[in-house]
Design an enzyme around this catalytic site. Sequence first.
Site, short mmCIF file in Angstrom:
data_model
loop_
_atom_site.label_atom_id
_atom_site.label_comp_id
_atom_site.label_asym_id
_atom_site.label_seq_id
_atom_site.Cartn_x
_atom_site.Cartn_y
_atom_site.Cartn_z
N GLY A 12 0.83 -1.20 0.00
CA GLY A 12 0.00 0.00 0.00
C GLY A 12 0.87 1.25 0.00
O GLY A 12 0.63 2.20 -0.76
N ASP A 70 10.27 6.10 8.59
CA ASP A 70 9.85 5.71 9.93
C ASP A 70 8.81 6.72 10.37
O ASP A 70 8.95 7.92 10.10
CB ASP A 70 11.03 5.68 10.91
CG ASP A 70 10.66 4.94 12.19
OD1 ASP A 70 9.88 3.97 12.12
OD2 ASP A 70 11.12 5.33 13.27
P1 IMP Z 1 6.16 2.33 10.43
O1 IMP Z 1 6.69 3.66 10.10
O2 IMP Z 1 5.62 1.58 9.23
O3 IMP Z 1 7.10 1.54 11.29
O4 IMP Z 1 4.85 2.55 11.31
C1 IMP Z 1 4.87 3.11 12.56
C2 IMP Z 1 3.53 3.04 13.26
O5 IMP Z 1 3.09 4.37 13.48
C3 IMP Z 1 2.39 2.36 12.54
O6 IMP Z 1 2.39 0.98 12.76
C4 IMP Z 1 1.20 3.04 13.19
O7 IMP Z 1 1.01 2.50 14.47
C5 IMP Z 1 1.70 4.45 13.41
N1 IMP Z 1 1.35 5.32 12.27
C6 IMP Z 1 2.21 5.90 11.39
N2 IMP Z 1 1.55 6.62 10.48
C7 IMP Z 1 0.24 6.48 10.78
C8 IMP Z 1 -0.95 6.99 10.16
O8 IMP Z 1 -0.94 7.68 9.14
N3 IMP Z 1 -2.10 6.63 10.75
C9 IMP Z 1 -2.17 5.86 11.86
N4 IMP Z 1 -1.10 5.34 12.46
C10 IMP Z 1 0.11 5.65 11.91
#
Ligand code: IMP
Length: 201
Positions: A12, A70
């Site tokens: 996605g 991140d």
């Molecule tokens: P990563 O950057 O893919 O490791 O994600 C970090 C975490 O931050 C995700 O698993 C969500 O818990 C949270 N997160 C980051 N961006 C969003 C967003 O746009 N909506 C909701 N949660 C988010």
Amino acid sequence: MDRIVFATKNKGKLKEINALLAELNVPVVSMEEAGITADVTEDGTTFEENAKKKAIEIMNITHEITLADDSGLEVDYLEGAPGVYSARYLGEDTPYSVKNQHILSLLQDVPDKKRTARFVCVIAAAFPDGRVFTAKGTMEGIIAREIRGENGFGYDPIFYIPQLGLTTAELSPEDKNAISHRGKALTQMKELLKKQLGVNE
Ligand code: IMP
């Protein structure tokens, strides 16, 4: 250079990134498409550290320009938690309905002006010649009083934007991308890459 690798396994995210970086005329491929299975441990204490570490470690395998991101939610009343631990908060496999309900209960009776929060996203680009760049985007809001909305993912159902009167889980993907931390960081990264790669408008 015929492609850029994005250090993600999330299809996605990759679709969203390819759409936003279309102007570069360079395809952005996932780690899987680049044939990489490595896992990078996100042990940094800042979004910058984690994004840079991921981009550099994967670039050391690909020897191609590699992007990594991140992101997470910072709640001011919780001194910035869950922050870089957003995905792992209360356990990686704990459903977001539970994580979100927990944050709502921690903020029970806290007035709106103390419910401020933001989503943060840092994207890092590591070049094979050793250059590393980062771009950061944030989206400000407050923690809602109740879970609302079906769109988005993660903490979206409790992230309320007072100016819109909606949580980010009530926004369409297009409307969210237009204002989101990830959208802003990607737009900045696009400009940075255009400059570095000498892409004209
Ligand atoms: P990563 O950057 O893919 O490791 O994600 C970090 C975490 O931050 C995700 O698993 C969500 O818990 C949270 N997160 C980051 N961006 C969003 C967003 O746009 N909506 C909701 N949660 C988010």
